[in-house]
Scaffold this motif. Structure first.
Motif, PDB file in Angstrom:
ATOM      1  N   VAL A 187      27.215  -3.720   6.256  1.00  0.00           N
ATOM      2  CA  VAL A 187      27.833  -3.481   7.470  1.00  0.00           C
ATOM      3  C   VAL A 187      29.051  -2.190   7.396  1.00  0.00           C
ATOM      4  O   VAL A 187      29.037  -1.234   8.344  1.00  0.00           O
ATOM      5  N   VAL A 188      29.855  -2.416   6.225  1.00  0.00           N
ATOM      6  CA  VAL A 188      31.037  -1.581   6.136  1.00  0.00           C
ATOM      7  C   VAL A 188      30.915  -0.558   4.925  1.00  0.00           C
ATOM      8  O   VAL A 188      31.746   0.192   4.710  1.00  0.00           O
ATOM      9  N   ALA A 189      29.970  -0.693   4.032  1.00  0.00           N
ATOM     10  CA  ALA A 189      29.827  -0.034   2.929  1.00  0.00           C
ATOM     11  C   ALA A 189      29.833   1.530   3.163  1.00  0.00           C
ATOM     12  O   ALA A 189      29.079   1.969   4.087  1.00  0.00           O
ATOM     13  N   GLY A 190      30.770   2.315   2.523  1.00  0.00           N
ATOM     14  CA  GLY A 190      30.697   3.736   2.824  1.00  0.00           C
ATOM     15  C   GLY A 190      31.429   4.191   3.950  1.00  0.00           C
ATOM     16  O   GLY A 190      31.400   5.331   4.239  1.00  0.00           O
ATOM     17  N   SER A 191      31.936   3.240   4.726  1.00  0.00           N
ATOM     18  CA  SER A 191      32.849   3.780   5.704  1.00  0.00           C
ATOM     19  C   SER A 191      34.214   4.154   5.629  1.00  0.00           C
ATOM     20  O   SER A 191      34.755   3.609   4.616  1.00  0.00           O
ATOM     21  N   ASP A 192      34.558   5.347   6.276  1.00  0.00           N
ATOM     22  CA  ASP A 192      35.716   5.960   6.072  1.00  0.00           C
ATOM     23  C   ASP A 192      36.765   5.116   6.924  1.00  0.00           C
ATOM     24  O   ASP A 192      38.168   4.964   6.703  1.00  0.00           O
TER      25      ASP A 192
END
Length: 310
Positions: A154-159
């Motif tokens: 869900v949150v992987a790679g989010s800035d």
């Protein structure tokens, strides 16, 4: 010459009660006068005569007795009716007929709802510099200081990551822990509500196929939403459609789950979290629920934040 007859003098009148005739007595000529008769004994006045003599005292006594009677009646109060078993049974029956009790699922969802959050990940668009939403999922508060469990995907790679709490409070969050083998991420919210509640956790050791469970989350961003079903199986394995991730020791369930439910709690009818929803099985490209979902057991999830095992 014959001597004249001699007569005694007439008895003198003695004063007596008014209107009463004086008593007469005869006295022999030349003898002593008889002793005077003793006075009659005094007769006590009758009660009626005493009250007549003191009318104020009589009225005071009557008023005192009346006041005592009124006070006694007020102190006792109305008699309390005795309830029979039939009265109790009738009251219970009326309550059951007129009151709609919440279902087990409703009670469970209400118990955990204050701990469920909406999680969103943002990043830069490939073309352009504007920020776009890259993923929406669910999280559950497991420590009231703002520690949240969700899925890594869900949150992987989010800035930037935001979480929205049950009361509407929205804040940013940071990733503080990752457990890639179980697709788990630990978040720390930067701001929390004053009355934040942590969800109760329960071991899966006594969990059995057929046990009722519910999934709470934000499918397609809509929610919080709830769906109910049962545990379909234990110790299941799952491989992502891309083949990039293989998970094991999963809880299989049939409560409806869709994209957006990821990271949300799987709960028992006691409102206790037994797993974190992480995947759905769908052999097509539709990415919609067809009846099989998977959750990571809460023991694995708790280990991700360093919590002791059950």
């Amino acid at each position: 010459m014959p001597r004249p007859a001699v007569y005694s003098s007439s008895a003198s009148r003695r004063p007596g009660r008014a209107g009463a005739p004086a008593q007469q007595s005869s006295q022999p000529i030349g003898g002593e006068a008889p002793a005077a008769a003793p006075p009659p004994p005094a007769v006590p006045a009758a009660p009626a005569q005493r009250w007549q003599a003191h009318p104020r005292a009589a009225w005071a006594l009557v008023l005192l007795l009346a006041a005592l009677l009124v006070a006694s009646l007020l102190h006792q109060g109305p008699p309390v009716p005795r309830l029979s078993q039939k009265d109790i049974d009738d009251a219970v029956l009326r309550t059951l007929e007129t009151t709609t009790l919440p279902s087990a699922v409703t009670r469970a969802v209400e118990a955990v709802a204050p701990s469920v959050v909406r999680v969103a990940g943002y990043g830069r668009a490939k073309k352009g510099k504007e920020e776009v939403e890259r993923g929406i999922g669910t999280g559950v508060v497991i420590v009231n200081t703002g520690i949240i469990l969700t899925n890594l995907h869900v949150v992987a790679g989010s800035d930037r990551i935001t979480v929205t709490f049950h009361d509407g409070t929205e804040t940013t969050a940071s990733i503080t822990g990752v457990q890639a083998e179980n697709d788990l991420a630990v978040l720390q919210a930067h701001k929390i509500p004053d009355d934040l509640e942590a969800a109760p956790l329960r071991s899966t050791q006594d969990l059995r196929p057929g046990d009722q469970v519910a999934a709470v989350g934000f499918p397609f961003g809509i929610g919080p939403s709830a769906s109910a079903g049962v545990v379909s199986g234990l110790e299941r394995e799952f491989t992502s459609p891309e083949g990039k991730r293989q998970l094991s020791n999963l809880i299989q369930f049939d409560a409806a789950a869709n994209p957006g439910n990821s990271g949300g709690p799987l709960i028992t009818m006691d409102g206790e979290v037994v797993g974190i929803v992480t995947a759905i099985l769908n052999p097509t490209s539709a990415r919609t629920f067809i009846g099989i979902g998977f959750a990571v057991p809460i023991e694995n999830a708790a280990a991700a934040v360093g919590m002791p095992p059950f």
